[in-house]
Motif scaffolding. Sequence first.
Motif, mmCIF file in Angstrom:
data_model
loop_
_atom_site.group_PDB
_atom_site.id
_atom_site.type_symbol
_atom_site.label_atom_id
_atom_site.label_comp_id
_atom_site.label_asym_id
_atom_site.label_seq_id
_atom_site.Cartn_x
_atom_site.Cartn_y
_atom_site.Cartn_z
ATOM 1 N N ARG A 1 -7.907 -7.080 -5.093
ATOM 2 C CA ARG A 1 -7.297 -7.411 -6.377
ATOM 3 C C ARG A 1 -5.808 -7.708 -6.207
ATOM 4 N NH1 ARG A 1 -7.682 -2.880 -10.448
ATOM 5 N NH2 ARG A 1 -6.081 -1.998 -9.108
ATOM 6 N N GLN A 2 -5.101 -6.859 -5.453
ATOM 7 C CA GLN A 2 -3.661 -7.058 -5.274
ATOM 8 C C GLN A 2 -3.376 -8.380 -4.573
ATOM 9 O OE1 GLN A 2 -3.596 -4.397 -7.547
ATOM 10 N NE2 GLN A 2 -1.511 -4.870 -6.962
ATOM 11 N N TYR B 1 2.182 1.974 -3.468
ATOM 12 C CA TYR B 1 1.151 2.519 -4.356
ATOM 13 C C TYR B 1 0.857 3.987 -4.033
ATOM 14 C CZ TYR B 1 0.222 -1.792 -6.851
ATOM 15 O OH TYR B 1 0.338 -2.881 -7.685
ATOM 16 N N VAL B 2 0.903 4.341 -2.775
ATOM 17 C CA VAL B 2 0.723 5.750 -2.400
ATOM 18 C C VAL B 2 1.876 6.568 -2.960
ATOM 19 C CG1 VAL B 2 0.727 7.372 -0.454
ATOM 20 C CG2 VAL B 2 -0.700 5.315 -0.360
ATOM 21 N N GLN C 1 1.599 7.006 -6.572
ATOM 22 C CA GLN C 1 0.324 7.633 -6.939
ATOM 23 C C GLN C 1 -0.513 6.708 -7.823
ATOM 24 O OE1 GLN C 1 1.361 11.497 -8.554
ATOM 25 N NE2 GLN C 1 2.673 11.935 -6.821
ATOM 26 N N LEU C 2 -0.579 5.439 -7.420
ATOM 27 C CA LEU C 2 -1.345 4.425 -8.133
ATOM 28 C C LEU C 2 -2.553 4.013 -7.294
ATOM 29 C CD1 LEU C 2 1.666 2.134 -9.136
ATOM 30 C CD2 LEU C 2 0.395 3.674 -10.656
ATOM 31 N N PRO C 3 -3.654 3.655 -7.935
ATOM 32 C CA PRO C 3 -4.805 3.163 -7.165
ATOM 33 C C PRO C 3 -4.494 1.795 -6.556
ATOM 34 C CG PRO C 3 -5.247 3.000 -9.520
ATOM 35 C CD PRO C 3 -3.927 3.705 -9.373
ATOM 36 N N PHE C 4 -4.871 1.596 -5.316
ATOM 37 C CA PHE C 4 -4.604 0.342 -4.621
ATOM 38 C C PHE C 4 -5.929 -0.294 -4.241
ATOM 39 C CE2 PHE C 4 -3.801 -2.224 -0.835
ATOM 40 C CZ PHE C 4 -2.748 -3.008 -1.273
ATOM 41 N N GLU C 5 -6.164 -1.483 -4.760
ATOM 42 C CA GLU C 5 -7.354 -2.256 -4.402
ATOM 43 C C GLU C 5 -6.877 -3.545 -3.744
ATOM 44 O OE1 GLU C 5 -10.204 -2.707 -7.582
ATOM 45 O OE2 GLU C 5 -9.592 -0.771 -8.428
ATOM 46 N N GLU C 6 -6.991 -3.610 -2.439
ATOM 47 C CA GLU C 6 -6.390 -4.696 -1.672
ATOM 48 C C GLU C 6 -6.845 -6.077 -2.138
ATOM 49 O OE1 GLU C 6 -5.634 -6.163 2.889
ATOM 50 O OE2 GLU C 6 -6.268 -4.107 2.515
ATOM 51 N N ARG D 1 0.834 -1.198 0.000
ATOM 52 C CA ARG D 1 0.000 0.000 0.000
ATOM 53 C C ARG D 1 0.878 1.261 0.000
ATOM 54 N NH1 ARG D 1 -5.136 0.149 1.340
ATOM 55 N NH2 ARG D 1 -4.980 -1.736 2.589
#
Length: 129
Positions: free
Chosen positions: A16-17, A5-6, A9-14, A2
């Motif tokens: 999916r990851q 990704y911060v 600057q990427l979207p993080f979807e736990e 996480r």
Amino acid sequence: MRDFYVFEQLPFEETRQRSLVLQLISDRHLGRLIVFEEAGELVGYMVLGFGFSLEFHGRDCLLDEFYVQPKSRSTGIGTAAINFAVQTCRDLGIRAVHLEADHFNVRGHEFYKRLGFKDHDRHLMTLWI
């Protein structure tokens, strides 16, 4: 992950990851997830994705994600991690390791250049399908 990704600057979807990581670690042909610790504490990780390239003479690797927590940077752990990844690739017969770094990550660019990575003056382009 996480934190990476911060930073990027990427979207993080736990969910999916987590699913993707499980897929990666269940099939060694896809690549490797490498985590690194310092004094028993997780301080970073990297993801190696395996492919094949005529241009790069056969099997190649994309260092897809690489993150070291800020408190552990400049301690040598990043260099050790990259060296471990490169040796892993050599042992697997992989001929080239690629990576991408955002333009704003000047410190990262300098780090990779010191380790021998070369800029090809190309742009990574993606088509999501």
